[in-house]
Motif scaffolding. Structure first.
Motif, mmCIF file in Angstrom:
data_model
loop_
_atom_site.group_PDB
_atom_site.id
_atom_site.type_symbol
_atom_site.label_atom_id
_atom_site.label_comp_id
_atom_site.label_asym_id
_atom_site.label_seq_id
_atom_site.Cartn_x
_atom_site.Cartn_y
_atom_site.Cartn_z
ATOM 1 N N LEU A 53 6.471 -37.421 -27.364
ATOM 2 C CA LEU A 53 7.287 -37.402 -26.161
ATOM 3 C C LEU A 53 6.498 -36.809 -24.990
ATOM 4 O O LEU A 53 6.517 -37.354 -23.885
ATOM 5 C CB LEU A 53 8.570 -36.596 -26.403
ATOM 6 C CG LEU A 53 9.484 -36.454 -25.184
ATOM 7 C CD1 LEU A 53 10.029 -37.824 -24.770
ATOM 8 C CD2 LEU A 53 10.608 -35.490 -25.480
ATOM 9 N N ALA A 54 5.802 -35.726 -25.243
ATOM 10 C CA ALA A 54 5.008 -35.074 -24.190
ATOM 11 C C ALA A 54 3.915 -36.025 -23.692
ATOM 12 O O ALA A 54 3.668 -36.123 -22.475
ATOM 13 C CB ALA A 54 4.402 -33.777 -24.714
ATOM 14 N N VAL A 100 3.937 -39.353 -23.737
ATOM 15 C CA VAL A 100 4.559 -40.445 -22.997
ATOM 16 C C VAL A 100 4.968 -39.963 -21.603
ATOM 17 O O VAL A 100 4.743 -40.661 -20.601
ATOM 18 C CB VAL A 100 5.769 -41.015 -23.779
ATOM 19 C CG1 VAL A 100 6.586 -41.960 -22.904
ATOM 20 C CG2 VAL A 100 5.317 -41.722 -25.045
ATOM 21 N N VAL A 101 5.551 -38.770 -21.519
ATOM 22 C CA VAL A 101 5.957 -38.216 -20.229
ATOM 23 C C VAL A 101 4.726 -38.007 -19.348
ATOM 24 O O VAL A 101 4.732 -38.350 -18.158
ATOM 25 C CB VAL A 101 6.748 -36.897 -20.421
ATOM 26 C CG1 VAL A 101 6.911 -36.161 -19.100
ATOM 27 C CG2 VAL A 101 8.103 -37.176 -21.051
ATOM 28 N N LEU A 102 3.647 -37.470 -19.893
ATOM 29 C CA LEU A 102 2.419 -37.279 -19.120
ATOM 30 C C LEU A 102 1.830 -38.609 -18.676
ATOM 31 O O LEU A 102 1.371 -38.753 -17.538
ATOM 32 C CB LEU A 102 1.390 -36.493 -19.932
ATOM 33 C CG LEU A 102 1.685 -35.000 -20.099
ATOM 34 C CD1 LEU A 102 0.663 -34.367 -21.046
ATOM 35 C CD2 LEU A 102 1.657 -34.303 -18.761
ATOM 36 N N VAL A 138 3.470 -41.453 -18.133
ATOM 37 C CA VAL A 138 4.343 -41.989 -17.079
ATOM 38 C C VAL A 138 4.100 -41.226 -15.781
ATOM 39 O O VAL A 138 4.020 -41.824 -14.695
ATOM 40 C CB VAL A 138 5.828 -41.926 -17.514
ATOM 41 C CG1 VAL A 138 6.756 -42.206 -16.335
ATOM 42 C CG2 VAL A 138 6.090 -42.895 -18.651
ATOM 43 N N ALA A 139 3.960 -39.904 -15.867
ATOM 44 C CA ALA A 139 3.701 -39.085 -14.675
ATOM 45 C C ALA A 139 2.380 -39.483 -14.020
ATOM 46 O O ALA A 139 2.295 -39.592 -12.789
ATOM 47 C CB ALA A 139 3.698 -37.606 -15.036
#
Length: 89
Positions: free
Chosen positions: A10-11, A13-15, A17-18
């Motif tokens: 999750l971390a 994927v979030v990074l 996308v960011a």
């Protein structure tokens, strides 16, 4: 084998996308900045043209003023000065 989607996934994927969002914003900003620089360059060229036109007009008016001044000096130097005589009264 553990195939679960965990916190690390999750971390990441979030990074990811960011990073994609930040890169997109950066590209949009660069495009906008390029457009503004182009507009400024166009305005600068117009101002240079206007300044050149004004400079030519000033030089033209200066030449006309010099010619008028020379003509005025010529007229005053050839025109006799007449002073009223006191004995004629």
């Amino acid at each position: 084998m553990d195939n679960r989607f965990g916190f690390k996934d999750l971390a990441l994927v979030v990074l990811l996308v960011a990073i994609i969002v930040i890169a997109s914003i950066s590209l949009v900003g660069a495009k906008r900045q390029s457009s503004q620089i182009s507009d400024i360059a166009e305005d600068f060229e117009q101002m240079q043209t206007e300044v050149a036109r004004l400079r030519d007009k000033i030089e033209e008016l200066g030449a006309e003023l010099d010619a008028a001044k020379a003509e005025s000096e010529e007229v005053t130097s050839t025109k006799p000065i007449i002073t009223p005589s006191l004995s004629q009264q």
